[in-house]
Scaffold this active site. Structure first.
Site, PDB file in Angstrom:
ATOM      1  N   CYS A  84      -0.615  -5.103 -22.563  1.00 56.57           N
ATOM      2  CA  CYS A  84       0.758  -4.870 -23.023  1.00 56.57           C
ATOM      3  C   CYS A  84       0.742  -4.087 -24.340  1.00 56.57           C
ATOM      4  CB  CYS A  84       1.457  -6.211 -23.228  1.00 56.57           C
ATOM      5  SG  CYS A  84       3.139  -6.053 -23.859  1.00 56.57           S
TER       6      CYS A  84
ATOM      7  N   SER B 113       0.214 -11.939  10.884  1.00 51.70           N
ATOM      8  CA  SER B 113      -0.137 -13.248  11.478  1.00 51.70           C
ATOM      9  C   SER B 113       1.062 -14.188  11.393  1.00 51.70           C
ATOM     10  CB  SER B 113      -1.318 -13.856  10.703  1.00 51.70           C
ATOM     11  OG  SER B 113      -0.952 -13.982   9.317  1.00 51.70           O
TER      12      SER B 113
ATOM     13  N   HIS C 238       6.757  -8.267  -0.711  1.00 58.52           N
ATOM     14  CA  HIS C 238       5.753  -8.846  -1.622  1.00 58.52           C
ATOM     15  C   HIS C 238       5.497  -7.924  -2.804  1.00 58.52           C
ATOM     16  CE1 HIS C 238       4.125 -11.651   1.766  1.00 58.52           C
ATOM     17  NE2 HIS C 238       5.221 -12.108   1.196  1.00 58.52           N
TER      18      HIS C 238
ATOM     19  N   ASP D 181       0.808  -1.235   0.000  1.00 59.99           N
ATOM     20  CA  ASP D 181       0.000   0.000   0.000  1.00 59.99           C
ATOM     21  C   ASP D 181       0.839   1.284   0.000  1.00 59.99           C
ATOM     22  OD1 ASP D 181      -0.803  -0.891   3.432  1.00 59.99           O
ATOM     23  OD2 ASP D 181       0.925   0.228   2.666  1.00 59.99           O
TER      24      ASP D 181
HETATM   25  N1  APR Z   1      -3.121  -3.424  14.935  1.00 60.25           N
HETATM   26  C1  APR Z   1      -2.234  -4.455  15.060  1.00 60.25           C
HETATM   27  N2  APR Z   1      -2.438  -5.679  14.516  1.00 60.25           N
HETATM   28  C2  APR Z   1      -3.577  -5.854  13.815  1.00 60.25           C
HETATM   29  C3  APR Z   1      -4.549  -4.836  13.649  1.00 60.25           C
HETATM   30  C4  APR Z   1      -4.274  -3.582  14.246  1.00 60.25           C
HETATM   31  N3  APR Z   1      -5.145  -2.543  14.141  1.00 60.25           N
HETATM   32  N4  APR Z   1      -5.578  -5.341  12.899  1.00 60.25           N
HETATM   33  C5  APR Z   1      -5.258  -6.623  12.611  1.00 60.25           C
HETATM   34  N5  APR Z   1      -4.051  -6.935  13.162  1.00 60.25           N
HETATM   35  C6  APR Z   1      -3.311  -8.191  13.077  1.00 60.25           C
HETATM   36  C7  APR Z   1      -4.167  -9.440  13.015  1.00 60.25           C
HETATM   37  O1  APR Z   1      -4.430  -9.916  14.329  1.00 60.25           O
HETATM   38  C8  APR Z   1      -3.245 -10.404  12.259  1.00 60.25           C
HETATM   39  O2  APR Z   1      -2.372 -11.088  13.153  1.00 60.25           O
HETATM   40  O3  APR Z   1      -2.606  -8.166  11.857  1.00 60.25           O
HETATM   41  C9  APR Z   1      -2.415  -9.482  11.368  1.00 60.25           C
HETATM   42  C10 APR Z   1      -2.827  -9.532   9.914  1.00 60.25           C
HETATM   43  O4  APR Z   1      -2.557 -10.830   9.449  1.00 60.25           O
HETATM   44  P1  APR Z   1      -2.895 -11.192   7.922  1.00 60.25           P
HETATM   45  O5  APR Z   1      -4.260 -10.711   7.595  1.00 60.25           O
HETATM   46  O6  APR Z   1      -2.548 -12.645   7.767  1.00 60.25           O
HETATM   47  O7  APR Z   1      -1.886 -10.278   7.080  1.00 60.25           O
HETATM   48  P2  APR Z   1      -0.348 -10.552   6.825  1.00 60.25           P
HETATM   49  O8  APR Z   1       0.293 -11.197   8.010  1.00 60.25           O
HETATM   50  O9  APR Z   1       0.236  -9.291   6.353  1.00 60.25           O
HETATM   51  O10 APR Z   1      -0.378 -11.602   5.599  1.00 60.25           O
HETATM   52  C11 APR Z   1       0.840 -11.933   5.025  1.00 60.25           C
HETATM   53  O11 APR Z   1      -0.344 -13.088   3.276  1.00 60.25           O
HETATM   54  O12 APR Z   1      -2.152 -13.069   1.890  1.00 60.25           O
HETATM   55  C12 APR Z   1      -0.793 -12.863   1.939  1.00 60.25           C
HETATM   56  O13 APR Z   1       0.483 -11.508   0.525  1.00 60.25           O
HETATM   57  C13 APR Z   1      -0.455 -11.456   1.570  1.00 60.25           C
HETATM   58  O14 APR Z   1       1.270 -10.040   2.482  1.00 60.25           O
HETATM   59  C14 APR Z   1       0.181 -10.882   2.817  1.00 60.25           C
HETATM   60  C15 APR Z   1       0.656 -12.121   3.553  1.00 60.25           C
END
Ligand code: APR
Length: 245
Positions: free
Chosen positions: A148, A190, A119, A104
């Site tokens: 393209c 996560s 990523h 983003d």
């Molecule tokens: N503040 C802190 N943590 C937060 C908040 C917040 N306001 N809101 C959500 N979270 C936490 C959630 O509890 C979770 O542990 O952020 C984490 C988001 O996890 P995911 O949705 O799995 O995102 P991410 O870890 O970035 O995923 C990794 O997976 O789908 C692919 O390419 C995608 O880059 C992404 C990768």
């Protein structure tokens, strides 16, 4: 809870090579849904059907539909106090680099200058057919997928899909940062997607302290986290900086 802030602040003050690993959670308070929280993107869209490179090759138009809806949200999003706090830590000379899984651009917009986009990002468009590559702003990304200019095939954004390799430069730079880190702040991830999730483990193996900031515990928390600060990053990160003075 204060004790955790004090412990985390002490780690940061004493660190010389601190890095951050961020995930979608750090941008949730900017209005960008994460992937795996309740209501997250993968609850609405099957990641294999919508975010795997093989699905893109099969049906790029369908994948661009998801991308257009995400782009609408990302383009409206502004960085939040969590992004700003990490930029401040860099300005204070306490944060060497951010390794982000996000596409983003909000860390850069908040003023962070060394951001490793693990990523990829949305700034370029690539042709899987003839290997041409374009800057994203050469096309108006609205409604119809970009094609393209050489062979007419639908272009792929330079965000990394499941099934794709992590960009070589990002992989090498992140590995070097993780191997030389003495502290890692892990924010809003996560930590389930490899190899990004290996970064805190690599640092920990070399004696780094791990500070984790999330609204819930993750697979890292019991395994390698030294200080877990629960809460929304938009609140907890600025709060943590107050303990630095
Ligand atoms: N503040 C802190 N943590 C937060 C908040 C917040 N306001 N809101 C959500 N979270 C936490 C959630 O509890 C979770 O542990 O952020 C984490 C988001 O996890 P995911 O949705 O799995 O995102 P991410 O870890 O970035 O995923 C990794 O997976 O789908 C692919 O390419 C995608 O880059 C992404 C990768």
């Amino acid at each position: 809870m204060n004790e955790n802030y004090e412990k985390a602040a002490e780690i940061i003050v004493n660190s010389k090579q601190m890095i951050a690993l961020t995930g979608a959670g750090i941008s949730v308070e900017s209005g960008i849904p994460d992937f795996r929280s309740p209501g997250g993107l993968w609850e609405k869209f099957d990641p294999i059907e919508f975010a795997h490179i093989d699905s893109f090759r099969k049906n790029p138009k369908k994948i661009w539909k998801l991308f257009f809806s995400m782009l609408d949200i990302i383009n409206k999003a502004k960085f939040n106090p969590a992004h700003a706090a990490l930029a401040k830590l860099e300005e204070m000379g306490k944060l060497k680099a951010i390794i982000t899984q996000n596409i983003d651009n909000l860390h850069q917009e908040a003023g962070s200058s060394r951001v490793v986009e693990y990523h990829g990002n949305m700034s370029r468009l690539e042709c899987l057919n003839c290997n041409s590559s374009y800057k994203g702003d050469e096309f108006t990304l609205k409604g119809t997928p970009p094609e393209c200019k050489k062979c007419g095939k639908i272009l792929k954004p330079s965000a990394i899909f499941f099934g794709e390799m992590i960009p070589q430069d990002a992989l090498i730079e992140s590995q070097e940062l993780a191997e030389s880190a003495d502290a890692v702040i892990v924010v809003g991830t996560s930590a389930v997607v490899y190899p990004a999730s290996s970064i805190p483990h690599t640092a920990k193996k070399r004696g780094a302290k791990i500070i984790e900031m999330n609204i819930e515990k993750t697979g890292l928390t019991t395994l390698i986290t030294d200080v877990f600060i629960e809460g929304k990053a938009g609140k907890t990160l600025p709060e943590l900086l107050k303990y630095m003075n």
